[in-house]
Scaffold this motif. Structure first.
Motif, mmCIF file in Angstrom:
data_model
loop_
_atom_site.group_PDB
_atom_site.id
_atom_site.type_symbol
_atom_site.label_atom_id
_atom_site.label_comp_id
_atom_site.label_asym_id
_atom_site.label_seq_id
_atom_site.Cartn_x
_atom_site.Cartn_y
_atom_site.Cartn_z
ATOM 1 N N VAL A 141 -70.549 32.176 0.811
ATOM 2 C CA VAL A 141 -70.288 31.854 -0.659
ATOM 3 C C VAL A 141 -70.907 32.907 -1.370
ATOM 4 O O VAL A 141 -70.462 33.440 -2.663
ATOM 5 C CB VAL A 141 -70.776 30.592 -1.297
ATOM 6 C CG1 VAL A 141 -70.462 29.794 0.165
ATOM 7 C CG2 VAL A 141 -72.979 30.680 -0.970
ATOM 8 N N TYR A 142 -71.634 34.100 -0.812
ATOM 9 C CA TYR A 142 -72.533 35.188 -1.569
ATOM 10 C C TYR A 142 -70.717 36.556 -1.261
ATOM 11 O O TYR A 142 -70.915 37.306 -2.300
ATOM 12 C CB TYR A 142 -73.515 35.475 -0.769
ATOM 13 C CG TYR A 142 -74.244 36.267 -1.766
ATOM 14 C CD1 TYR A 142 -74.785 36.879 -2.880
ATOM 15 C CD2 TYR A 142 -74.401 37.521 -1.415
ATOM 16 C CE1 TYR A 142 -75.537 37.215 -3.835
ATOM 17 C CE2 TYR A 142 -75.013 38.872 -1.978
ATOM 18 C CZ TYR A 142 -75.538 38.344 -3.324
ATOM 19 O OH TYR A 142 -76.145 39.535 -3.777
ATOM 20 N N LEU A 143 -70.525 36.730 -0.225
ATOM 21 C CA LEU A 143 -70.079 38.308 0.281
ATOM 22 C C LEU A 143 -68.317 37.525 -0.787
ATOM 23 O O LEU A 143 -67.963 38.475 -0.413
ATOM 24 C CB LEU A 143 -70.001 38.331 1.249
ATOM 25 C CG LEU A 143 -71.182 39.592 1.577
ATOM 26 C CD1 LEU A 143 -71.630 39.547 2.748
ATOM 27 C CD2 LEU A 143 -71.282 40.263 0.933
ATOM 28 N N ALA A 144 -68.097 36.100 0.325
ATOM 29 C CA ALA A 144 -66.475 35.667 -1.037
ATOM 30 C C ALA A 144 -66.050 34.975 -1.253
ATOM 31 O O ALA A 144 -66.014 33.223 -1.261
ATOM 32 C CB ALA A 144 -65.694 35.845 0.977
ATOM 33 N N ARG B 21 -61.655 42.665 3.129
ATOM 34 C CA ARG B 21 -62.366 41.414 4.209
ATOM 35 C C ARG B 21 -60.748 41.565 4.483
ATOM 36 O O ARG B 21 -59.983 40.749 3.853
ATOM 37 C CB ARG B 21 -62.832 40.396 3.592
ATOM 38 C CG ARG B 21 -64.694 40.563 3.255
ATOM 39 C CD ARG B 21 -64.924 39.781 2.392
ATOM 40 N NE ARG B 21 -65.367 38.935 3.498
ATOM 41 C CZ ARG B 21 -66.772 37.846 4.220
ATOM 42 N NH1 ARG B 21 -67.247 38.851 3.853
ATOM 43 N NH2 ARG B 21 -66.602 37.074 4.880
ATOM 44 N N ASP B 22 -60.823 40.620 5.818
ATOM 45 C CA ASP B 22 -59.498 39.598 6.793
ATOM 46 C C ASP B 22 -58.500 39.000 5.755
ATOM 47 O O ASP B 22 -59.504 37.714 5.157
ATOM 48 C CB ASP B 22 -59.896 39.055 7.987
ATOM 49 C CG ASP B 22 -60.255 40.118 9.276
ATOM 50 O OD1 ASP B 22 -60.106 41.639 8.905
ATOM 51 O OD2 ASP B 22 -61.078 39.537 9.743
ATOM 52 N N GLY B 23 -57.393 38.894 6.018
ATOM 53 C CA GLY B 23 -56.479 38.324 4.982
ATOM 54 C C GLY B 23 -56.452 38.290 3.628
ATOM 55 O O GLY B 23 -55.677 36.742 3.168
ATOM 56 N N ALA B 24 -56.574 39.619 3.566
ATOM 57 C CA ALA B 24 -56.378 39.782 1.881
ATOM 58 C C ALA B 24 -54.329 40.140 1.503
ATOM 59 O O ALA B 24 -54.385 41.303 2.317
ATOM 60 C CB ALA B 24 -56.905 40.750 1.039
#
Ligand SMILES: Nc1ncnc2c1ncn2[C@@H]1O[C@H](COP(=O)(O)OP(=O)(O)OP(=O)(O)O)[C@@H](O)[C@H]1O
Ligand SMILES: [Mg+2]
Length: 350
Positions: free
Chosen positions: A225-228, A263-266
Motif C-alpha cells: 500500500v505504501y509503495l504501490a 514496478r512489474d505489470g505497468a
C-alpha cells in the motif's frame, strides 16, 4: 468453512438515511494485525462497532472464524461473538477500581487473577500499585491503557482496537504498542486496529486497509500500500509522495527524472508515476554540469533525522526529496536527482 478469522462482505451501514459504509469487503487471516486508516468521519469506528455487534448492518455479512455473526435479518449479540473491543473513548466502569476493571470477566482463584492483573498492567506500562485507583484518578493515557489491559485479559479470538494509543506520548506509545503487539501475537489473537498514525499502521500491521468515505481504496501489505498505492488519495494519505507524468515503454518510464524503471505489470502509454521522497537522492553538481535530472534546490527543511529538499527541475511541478540531514545540498545549489528502486504507476489514467 472459511479459513479467515474475519470475513466482511459487501457491508453497508447508514444512520438516519445517510450512508456511512458503502460495501466494505475485508478478509483477515488468523493471528494477524490489520490496521484501518482513514480521515476523521470516514467510518472506521462504525466498522468496528458492526464487527463487535453494537450495530446491525443494512446489507452485507460478517463472519468470525467461519461463523456468520451478522447478515440481513440476523445478528449474533455482542457478548456471544468472542470479541474484545477497546472503544475510542476507553469507557472503563467508573465505580470499579483499576484492578477490578482489568479482572472483569476473568475466572480463577483470587490469587491467579491478581497475578494476571499485575502482568497485564505491566504489559501496558502501568505500576501494579495503581490497581486500587478508580478511573477518575487516572490521566487520559492511563485510562486508555487500563481499557487495553481489560480487553487483553480475556484473550478473545478477535480484538478490535479503536485508536488505543492515541492519548500516549511518542515514547510510551511505541513501547506500549510493541508490548501489546507481542502479547497479541503470542496469544494468537487476530486484531483489527484503527489508528490515525500512518507510521504505526505501517510498522505493526501485517495488512493495511485505507478507508475513504466508507469504502476501502486499498488493502494490502504495508509495503504494497505504501509503495504501490494505486490512486492519488491513498498515496498522499500514507505519506509524502512525488507524482510525475510519464510515458511507459516496456517497463521503463520516461519522465522529468529521466528513464526510471517501473514496478512489474505497468502497461505501455501515458501514466502517472508515484515515488516516495526517500527514493530520491540529490547530489550537488558543478554549475557548468549538463545532463539529465538536474535541478535547483528551492527550499530545505531540516527535521532532525532527515531533511526535506524541494527541487525545481525547470519543467513541471517541483519535487520533494527526503534524505539524511548530514551535510545536504543547500538552498540554490545545483543538484542531480537520482532514483533508488522502482516507481509505481497509478491505476488511474492521467
Ligand atoms: N449513531 C450515529 N448516528 C448518526 N450518525 C452517526 C452515528 N455514528 C456515526 N455517525 C456518523 O457516521 C460517520 C462515520 O463515523 P465514525 O465514527 O465511524 O467515523 P471515524 O472514521 O471513526 O472517525 P474518527 O477518526 O473521527 O473517529 C460520521 O459522519 C458520524 O457523524
Ligand atoms: Mg472513530
Amino acid at each position: 468453512m472459511s479459513t479467515h478469522a474475519l470475513e466482511i462482505t459487501g457491508l453497508a451501514k447508514g444512520f438516519d438515511g445517510q450512508g456511512v459504509l458503502h460495501g466494505v469487503d475485508l478478509s483477515v487471516r488468523p493471528g494477524t494485525v490489520t490496521a484501518v486508516v482513514g480521515a476523521s468521519g470516514c467510518g472506521k469506528t462504525t466498522l468496528l462497532r458492526l464487527v463487535a455487534g453494537f450495530e446491525t448492518p443494512d446489507a452485507g455479512s460478517i463472519a468470525i472464524a467461519g461463523r456468520t455473526v451478522a447478515e440481513a435479518g440476523r445478528c449474533v449479540p455482542a457478548h456471544r461473538r468472542d470479541v474484545g473491543y477497546v472503544a475510542q473513548d476507553g469507557a472503563l466502569f467508573p465505580h470499579l477500581t483499576v484492578g477490578q476493571n482489568v479482572a472483569y470477566g476473568l475466572e480463577g482463584s483470587a490469587r491467579s487473577t491478581r497475578a494476571r492483573v499485575h502482568e497485564l498492567l505491566a504489559t501496558v506500562s502501568l505500576d501494579p500499585a495503581m490497581e486500587r485507583r478508580r478511573p477518575h484518578q487516572l490521566s487520559g493515557g492511563q485510562q486508555q491503557r487500563v481499557a487495553l489491559a481489560r480487553a487483553l485479559a480475556r484473550e478473545p479470538a478477535l480484538m478490535l482496537l479503536d485508536e488505543p494509543f492515541s492519548a500516549l506520548d511518542t515514547g510510551l506509545r511505541s513501547s506500549t504498542r510493541t508490548a501489546v503487539a507481542r502479547l497479541l501475537a503470542k496469544a494468537g489473537v487476530t486484531t483489527l486496529l484503527v489508528t490515525h498514525d500512518q507510521e504505526e499502521a505501517l510498522s505493526i500491521a501485517d495488512q493495511v486497509a485505507v478507508m475513504r468515505d466508507g469504502r476501502f481504496t486499498r488493502v494490502g501489505s504495508p509495503r504494497e500500500v505504501y509503495l504501490a498505492p494505486g490512486d492519488v488519495f491513498t498515496a498522499e494519505f500514507l505519506g509524502d509522495c512525488v507524482l510525475l507524468p510519464a510515458t511507459i515503454t516496456a517497463g521503463v518510464a520516461d519522465c522529468a527524472l529521466g528513464r526510471v524503471p517501473v514496478r512489474d505489470g505497468a502497461a505501455d502509454g501515458a501514466a502517472t508515476l508515484v515515488l516516495r521522497p526517500e527514493q530520491l537522492v540529490a547530489t550537488t553538481v558543478d554549475d557548468g554540469d549538463q545532463g539529465e535530472r538536474l535541478g535547483t534546490v528551492s527550499s530545505s527543511e531540516f527535521r532532525g533525522r532527515d531533511v526535506l529538499l524541494v527541487v525545481d527541475l525547470g519543467a513541471g511541478e517541483p519535487i520533494t526529496v527526503r534524505q539524511h540531514g548530514i551535510d545536504p545540498p543547500g538552498v540554490d545549489a545545483k543538484v542531480r536527482v537520482d532514483v533508488v528502486g522502482t516507481a509505481a504507476v497509478l491505476d488511474e489514467r492521467p
